[in-house]
Design a protein around this motif. Structure first.
Motif, mmCIF file in Angstrom:
data_model
loop_
_atom_site.group_PDB
_atom_site.id
_atom_site.type_symbol
_atom_site.label_atom_id
_atom_site.label_comp_id
_atom_site.label_asym_id
_atom_site.label_seq_id
_atom_site.Cartn_x
_atom_site.Cartn_y
_atom_site.Cartn_z
ATOM 1 N N PRO A 169 0.806 -1.226 0.000
ATOM 2 C CA PRO A 169 0.000 0.000 0.000
ATOM 3 C C PRO A 169 0.841 1.279 0.000
ATOM 4 O O PRO A 169 0.431 2.290 -0.565
ATOM 5 C CB PRO A 169 -0.821 -0.121 1.284
ATOM 6 C CG PRO A 169 -0.891 -1.578 1.554
ATOM 7 C CD PRO A 169 0.422 -2.135 1.065
ATOM 8 N N SER A 170 2.033 1.229 0.591
ATOM 9 C CA SER A 170 2.875 2.416 0.686
ATOM 10 C C SER A 170 3.734 2.656 -0.566
ATOM 11 O O SER A 170 4.374 3.694 -0.676
ATOM 12 C CB SER A 170 3.774 2.313 1.911
ATOM 13 O OG SER A 170 4.513 1.105 1.853
ATOM 14 N N LEU A 171 3.728 1.707 -1.505
ATOM 15 C CA LEU A 171 4.497 1.850 -2.740
ATOM 16 C C LEU A 171 3.547 1.895 -3.929
ATOM 17 O O LEU A 171 2.440 1.373 -3.881
ATOM 18 C CB LEU A 171 5.482 0.692 -2.909
ATOM 19 C CG LEU A 171 6.531 0.529 -1.810
ATOM 20 C CD1 LEU A 171 7.405 -0.691 -2.086
ATOM 21 C CD2 LEU A 171 7.393 1.774 -1.700
ATOM 22 N N LYS A 172 3.991 2.497 -5.026
ATOM 23 C CA LYS A 172 3.131 2.648 -6.201
ATOM 24 C C LYS A 172 3.058 1.390 -7.055
ATOM 25 O O LYS A 172 2.114 1.204 -7.810
ATOM 26 C CB LYS A 172 3.632 3.808 -7.056
ATOM 27 C CG LYS A 172 3.505 5.141 -6.366
ATOM 28 C CD LYS A 172 4.027 6.252 -7.232
ATOM 29 C CE LYS A 172 3.937 7.562 -6.478
ATOM 30 N NZ LYS A 172 4.503 8.664 -7.211
ATOM 31 N N SER A 173 4.065 0.525 -6.957
ATOM 32 C CA SER A 173 4.080 -0.694 -7.774
ATOM 33 C C SER A 173 4.813 -1.795 -7.020
ATOM 34 O O SER A 173 5.463 -1.551 -6.010
ATOM 35 C CB SER A 173 4.749 -0.422 -9.123
ATOM 36 O OG SER A 173 6.099 -0.044 -8.929
ATOM 37 N N VAL A 174 4.703 -3.005 -7.537
ATOM 38 C CA VAL A 174 5.437 -4.131 -6.974
ATOM 39 C C VAL A 174 6.923 -3.836 -7.116
ATOM 40 O O VAL A 174 7.380 -3.413 -8.185
ATOM 41 C CB VAL A 174 5.061 -5.442 -7.713
ATOM 42 C CG1 VAL A 174 5.972 -6.582 -7.307
ATOM 43 C CG2 VAL A 174 3.600 -5.795 -7.468
ATOM 44 N N ALA A 175 7.672 -4.031 -6.040
ATOM 45 C CA ALA A 175 9.117 -3.776 -6.079
ATOM 46 C C ALA A 175 9.830 -4.975 -6.718
ATOM 47 O O ALA A 175 9.499 -6.124 -6.430
ATOM 48 C CB ALA A 175 9.651 -3.538 -4.673
#
Length: 83
Positions: free
Chosen positions: A31-37
């Motif tokens: 939720p805190s990132l814009k995309s899968v790392a």
């Protein structure tokens, strides 16, 4: 809906995916990132989670070879890791 922090590694893959898995088994970004790392090592993947103040995650190691051998469902090795 529960979102479990998850690292996915694929046999012979050169990277690890970091995100969350929901109750239905769907994988998406934290939720805190814009995309899968996408990380180049397991150590980097763990650090992404630590940077998000996450202390435990599920590590899923998957193999595409099961499908090549004609097995119905791919085998997934899953383990809880502590960061």
């Amino acid at each position: 809906m529960i979102h479990e922090p998850t690292i996915i590694g694929i046999a012979d893959g050169t990277h690890y995916l970091v995100g969350v898995t929901d109750n239905n088994g769907n994988f998406s970004s934290l939720p805190s990132l814009k995309s899968v790392a996408i990380c180049q090592s397991l150590a980097d993947a763990k650090q992404v989670l630590r940077d998000q103040h996450i202390e435990t995650a599920t590590l899923n190691l998957q193999s595409a070879y099961d499908e090549m051998c004609g097995l119905a469902t791919p085998s997934i090795t899953s383990e809880t890791i502590f960061l």
